[in-house]
Design a protein around this motif. Structure first.
Motif, PDB file in Angstrom:
ATOM      1  N   LYS A 186       0.832  -1.209   0.000  1.00  8.53           N
ATOM      2  CA  LYS A 186       0.000   0.000   0.000  1.00  8.53           C
ATOM      3  C   LYS A 186       0.863   1.253   0.000  1.00  8.53           C
ATOM      4  N   ARG A 187       1.930   1.241   0.801  1.00  6.45           N
ATOM      5  CA  ARG A 187       2.808   2.418   0.877  1.00  6.45           C
ATOM      6  C   ARG A 187       3.495   2.659  -0.462  1.00  6.45           C
ATOM      7  N   LEU A 188       3.892   1.566  -1.133  1.00  8.57           N
ATOM      8  CA  LEU A 188       4.542   1.682  -2.438  1.00  8.57           C
ATOM      9  C   LEU A 188       3.610   2.363  -3.426  1.00  8.57           C
ATOM     10  N   LYS A 189       2.354   1.952  -3.415  1.00  2.20           N
ATOM     11  CA  LYS A 189       1.378   2.491  -4.354  1.00  2.20           C
ATOM     12  C   LYS A 189       1.020   3.935  -4.048  1.00  2.20           C
ATOM     13  N   ASN A 190       0.844   4.261  -2.764  1.00  4.66           N
ATOM     14  CA  ASN A 190       0.315   5.572  -2.386  1.00  4.66           C
ATOM     15  C   ASN A 190       1.370   6.646  -2.173  1.00  4.66           C
ATOM     16  N   VAL A 212       8.568   8.364   3.641  1.00  7.14           N
ATOM     17  CA  VAL A 212       9.035   7.056   3.171  1.00  7.14           C
ATOM     18  C   VAL A 212       9.910   6.402   4.234  1.00  7.14           C
ATOM     19  N   GLN A 213      10.807   7.166   4.854  1.00  4.69           N
ATOM     20  CA  GLN A 213      11.640   6.618   5.932  1.00  4.69           C
ATOM     21  C   GLN A 213      10.772   6.115   7.085  1.00  4.69           C
ATOM     22  N   LEU A 214       9.747   6.907   7.431  1.00  8.08           N
ATOM     23  CA  LEU A 214       8.846   6.528   8.523  1.00  8.08           C
ATOM     24  C   LEU A 214       8.138   5.220   8.206  1.00  8.08           C
ATOM     25  N   TYR A 215       7.657   5.066   6.978  1.00  9.09           N
ATOM     26  CA  TYR A 215       6.959   3.845   6.583  1.00  9.09           C
ATOM     27  C   TYR A 215       7.900   2.651   6.565  1.00  9.09           C
ATOM     28  N   VAL A 216       9.070   2.825   5.976  1.00 10.27           N
ATOM     29  CA  VAL A 216      10.020   1.718   5.858  1.00 10.27           C
ATOM     30  C   VAL A 216      10.445   1.212   7.232  1.00 10.27           C
TER      31      VAL A 216
END
Length: 279
Positions: free
Chosen positions: A81-85, A134-138
């Motif tokens: 989901k993060r990749l897509k959004n 992105v850092q936060l999600y990863v």
């Protein structure tokens, strides 16, 4: 599994968006007006007051991540989901801005296709926020693990916020800055907002019971630390010597309590039925 939507977070993000606009619209005035003019003081006050904008977004994002995924989840689906959004839009807009610079301003490819531009949002100034997200999600699963270790009660959370933020300041000053100078692009710069957001995201139901008290307490904290932060910022603008440690204390405390205040205010706003209907 994603839970129900939190309307208060949307209101907080709306307030933060207004603050971002205030920062950008007052920036040129602060840099060009005479420091002794009333206009300068007004614009400088608005500019400094609005500095909670990006921290508030980090705070809100951490809150939502904890609220929706704090119990663990299908991390493969989470990253999909993060990749897509997030990641794909970042790649697309980096390409668009790169083509724009190449076609309109005749920028050579070697100055466009740099590590800074491609991976750190350097191709256009506002993309840096996506880099932080992105850092936060990863790193969220790692942050979640650390959070569960330190989350004994509200006092250990408060102590962790202080200790981690101080550690970040010294880590950047004595280690990271030797290799990389832009602290605003690193998630650890916002570690206090991440921890605070995760705590409230985990305790979202309890938050609603006490927001009136939190609103009043955080309001007074905003007044006190807002004054201290704006005062020391004006000294920086006037090229006067300051204590950098005091500046960091005032900045992080002011932006954190202001984020908390506006989140509590968002809850208050949504409790007015007329405004909630409009929303």
């Amino acid at each position: 599994m994603t839970k129900s939507r939190i309307d208060e977070v949307d209101v907080l993000k709306g307030i933060a968006i207004i603050a971002v606009l205030m920062i950008h619209t007052t920036g040129s005035a602060v840099s060009t007006l005479y420091k002794s003019s009333i206009s300068y003081l007004i614009f400088a006050f608005i500019n400094r007051f609005s500095q909670f904008a990006v921290p508030a977004f980090i705070f809100a994002s951490s809150m939502l991540l904890m609220y929706n995924y704090g119990n663990g989840d299908d991390w493969k689906l989470f990253y999909k989901k993060r990749l897509k959004n997030v990641l794909l839009p970042y790649i697309v807009w980096t390409m668009i801005y790169g083509i724009y610079l190449y076609v309109i301003y005749n920028e050579p490819l070697k100055s466009i296709l740099t590590v800074e531009n491609l991976f750190f949002g350097g191709i256009f100034y506002h993309l840096y926020f996506i880099v932080i997200i992105v850092q936060l999600y990863v790193l969220f699963p790692v942050l979640l693990y650390i959070y569960k270790l330190i989350n004994k009660n509200r006092y250990t959370i408060l102590m962790s916020i202080v200790i981690f933020q101080i550690a970040d300041i010294f880590l950047f000053k004595y280690v990271i800055s030797r290799y990389y100078q832009n602290s605003s692009l690193l998630f650890i710069t916002y570690i206090s907002f991440i921890i605070a957001g995760m705590y409230i995201g985990e305790n979202m139901r309890e938050w609603g019971k006490y927001y009136d008290k939190k609103l009043l307490n955080s309001f007074f904290a905003v007044i006190v630390f807002g004054y201290l932060f704006i005062d020391i910022s004006l000294k920086v603008f006037a090229n006067k010597p300051i204590n950098l440690h005091l500046y960091n204390i005032y900045y992080y405390t002011y932006t954190l309590v202001t984020s908390l205040f506006f989140f509590a205010l968002s809850t208050k706003i949504l409790n007015y039925h007329a405004l909630k209907a409009v929303y």
